[in-house]
Design a protein around this motif. Structure first.
Motif, PDB file in Angstrom:
ATOM      1  N   HIS A  63       0.844  -1.198   0.000  1.00  0.00           N
ATOM      2  CA  HIS A  63       0.000   0.000   0.000  1.00  0.00           C
ATOM      3  C   HIS A  63       0.877   1.246   0.000  1.00  0.00           C
ATOM      4  CE1 HIS A  63      -2.897   3.027   1.358  1.00  0.00           C
ATOM      5  NE2 HIS A  63      -3.858   2.180   1.026  1.00  0.00           N
ATOM      6  N   ASP A  65       0.807   4.113   1.234  1.00  0.00           N
ATOM      7  CA  ASP A  65       0.979   4.897   2.461  1.00  0.00           C
ATOM      8  C   ASP A  65       1.939   4.241   3.449  1.00  0.00           C
ATOM      9  OD1 ASP A  65      -0.745   6.815   1.530  1.00  0.00           O
ATOM     10  OD2 ASP A  65      -2.511   6.001   2.572  1.00  0.00           O
ATOM     11  N   ASN A  67       4.497   1.553   2.380  1.00  0.00           N
ATOM     12  CA  ASN A  67       5.377   0.593   1.705  1.00  0.00           C
ATOM     13  C   ASN A  67       6.846   1.009   1.651  1.00  0.00           C
ATOM     14  OD1 ASN A  67       5.097   2.687  -0.121  1.00  0.00           O
ATOM     15  ND2 ASN A  67       4.965   1.371  -1.913  1.00  0.00           N
ATOM     16  N   THR A 125       6.459  -2.116  -4.188  1.00  0.00           N
ATOM     17  CA  THR A 125       5.166  -2.090  -4.869  1.00  0.00           C
ATOM     18  C   THR A 125       4.719  -3.465  -5.339  1.00  0.00           C
ATOM     19  OG1 THR A 125       6.290  -1.596  -6.969  1.00  0.00           O
ATOM     20  CG2 THR A 125       5.532   0.285  -5.647  1.00  0.00           C
ATOM     21  N   PRO A 159      -2.326  -6.998  -0.932  1.00  0.00           N
ATOM     22  CA  PRO A 159      -3.587  -6.619  -0.287  1.00  0.00           C
ATOM     23  C   PRO A 159      -4.271  -7.804   0.375  1.00  0.00           C
ATOM     24  CG  PRO A 159      -3.403  -5.588  -2.446  1.00  0.00           C
ATOM     25  CD  PRO A 159      -2.273  -6.569  -2.343  1.00  0.00           C
ATOM     26  N   TYR A 189      -1.752  -6.752   6.612  1.00  0.00           N
ATOM     27  CA  TYR A 189      -1.489  -5.795   5.534  1.00  0.00           C
ATOM     28  C   TYR A 189      -1.186  -4.411   6.134  1.00  0.00           C
ATOM     29  CZ  TYR A 189      -1.816  -3.649   0.893  1.00  0.00           C
ATOM     30  OH  TYR A 189      -1.535  -2.964  -0.266  1.00  0.00           O
ATOM     31  N   THR A 190      -2.165  -3.541   6.195  1.00  0.00           N
ATOM     32  CA  THR A 190      -1.964  -2.190   6.735  1.00  0.00           C
ATOM     33  C   THR A 190      -2.411  -2.120   8.194  1.00  0.00           C
ATOM     34  OG1 THR A 190      -4.115  -1.626   5.781  1.00  0.00           O
ATOM     35  CG2 THR A 190      -2.165  -1.040   4.503  1.00  0.00           C
ATOM     36  N   THR A 247      -7.249  -1.141   5.388  1.00  0.00           N
ATOM     37  CA  THR A 247      -7.578  -0.432   4.155  1.00  0.00           C
ATOM     38  C   THR A 247      -8.310  -1.306   3.150  1.00  0.00           C
ATOM     39  OG1 THR A 247      -5.372  -0.984   3.310  1.00  0.00           O
ATOM     40  CG2 THR A 247      -5.639   1.166   4.375  1.00  0.00           C
ATOM     41  N   GLU A 248      -8.283  -2.626   3.327  1.00  0.00           N
ATOM     42  CA  GLU A 248      -8.877  -3.531   2.350  1.00  0.00           C
ATOM     43  C   GLU A 248     -10.250  -4.050   2.758  1.00  0.00           C
ATOM     44  OE1 GLU A 248      -7.201  -3.826  -0.609  1.00  0.00           O
ATOM     45  OE2 GLU A 248      -6.034  -2.305   0.465  1.00  0.00           O
TER      46      GLU A 248
END
Length: 344
Positions: A63, A65, A67, A125, A159, A189-190, A247-248
């Motif tokens: 993500h 924001d 990564n 990424t 994600p 993840y986030t 976020t997902e």
């Protein structure tokens, strides 16, 4: 005699001998050998740098924001300070899964000094394991090139919804509150946020707790969290789930349940006593109540609360024993009647 070296190289490695000869005209029956020798082996090694490679994270999402990783490579020469003046220049080479990324790193600090530092900041990424290597090379005049390296593996996460909160427990249950506790095994993840959904039936969890923010340290495991549910009803069964959101999307825990404590009705341990009083005298009536929870006590004259009577005062205590006192400073015929107390 002595043999002095101003600067040793690998080519100077080898066996060194010192031989002493006796002049022939000094030989006698006591001196029979004309020479004697002694040898030592000298092995000259190039200064190999010590490498320490550290990263701000070993797991991070792709993500945008979150990564970015910052890696620091520190190279130290195991030399005494007096040799530092020779100036062995250190050359840093950064690779990412075999691809040279040196141009993305900072210029090494003090490259000819005892300690040098270079930093690589990069964004990830694409999901997967990426091996980052810092190699430091030293060129010593007259010697072969000496190098050393260190590597770290960074896992870039694709994600994913949060993992399911586990280890649900309920503590500190009383009449109106309960504390919900849970564990998050890892951050998928986030960074995540958590709320507790609760209600009176398993299929209708319509109430929500305050929001709890999860850790920003994505490498952490088995993080524990809790939230207090308030304004609950006594002696009531509640069902609840913990919802984790990133976020997902969101993931709910299994359903738990608990029952709030029952409020025991207060007990009047002493009420007003009968009294025969002359006109103009004072009189007091006391009501004593035992209760495990705060209680209100009202004293009534017939059906009228004491706050409607003249010269009446009430005193309350705040322990398990509560007391209310009615004081009538000057009775008259209008004060005649039945007095009672009610605890609520």
């Amino acid at each position: 005699g002595s043999l002095d070296f101003d600067y040793l190289t690998l080519l100077d490695s080898g066996n060194y001998s010192c031989e002493a000869f006796v002049n022939s005209n000094l030989k006698s029956e006591f001196i029979t050998d004309s020479s004697q020798s002694s040898s030592i082996m000298i092995n000259v090694e190039g200064p190999t740098p010590d490498i320490n490679l550290t990263s701000s994270t070993l797991r991070l999402p792709t993500h945008p924001d979150y990564n970015q990783a910052i890696l620091t490579c520190t190279a130290t020469l195991p030399l005494p300070p007096e040799i530092d003046e020779l100036g062995f220049a250190k050359v840093f080479t950064w690779t990412m899964s075999g691809t040279d990324v040196t141009s993305d790193a900072t210029t090494p600090t003090d490259p000819s000094g005892i300690e040098s530092v270079s930093t690589l900041t990069t964004d990830f990424t694409i999901a997967g394991d990426i091996v980052i290597t810092c190699e430091v090379t030293i060129s010593v005049p007259g010697d072969p090139v000496v190098s050393n390296n260190s590597s770290v593996t960074i896992t870039a996460l694709g994600p994913s919804n949060p993992v399911q909160p586990t280890d649900l427990t309920v503590v500190n249950i009383n009449y109106t509150e309960a504390t919900i506790q849970w564990t998050v095994s890892s951050i998928s993840y986030t960074p995540e946020q958590y709320i507790v959904l609760y209600g009176l039936t398993e299929s209708s969890l319509t109430q929500e707790s305050d929001m709890v923010n999860g850790t920003m340290e994505l490498n952490n495991i088995d993080e524990s969290y809790s939230v207090v549910l308030t304004n609950l009803t006594h002696n009531t069964v509640y069902y609840y789930q913990v919802r984790s959101t990133n976020t997902e999307g969101s993931t709910n825990s299994t359903t738990g349940m608990f029952t709030t404590e029952e409020i025991i009705a207060p007990t009047i341990t002493a009420g007003p006593s009968d009294a025969n009083i002359f006109d103009g005298e004072s009189v007091s009536f006391t009501c004593t109540v035992f209760s495990e929870t705060p209680v209100d006590i009202d004293i009534f004259w017939e059906t009228t609360a004491i706050n409607t009577l003249p010269d009446a005062t009430t005193v309350m205590s705040s322990t398990d024993t509560y007391t209310s006192t009615l004081m009538i400073n000057s009775v008259d015929v209008m004060s005649n009647g039945d007095y009672s107390c009610v605890a609520m």
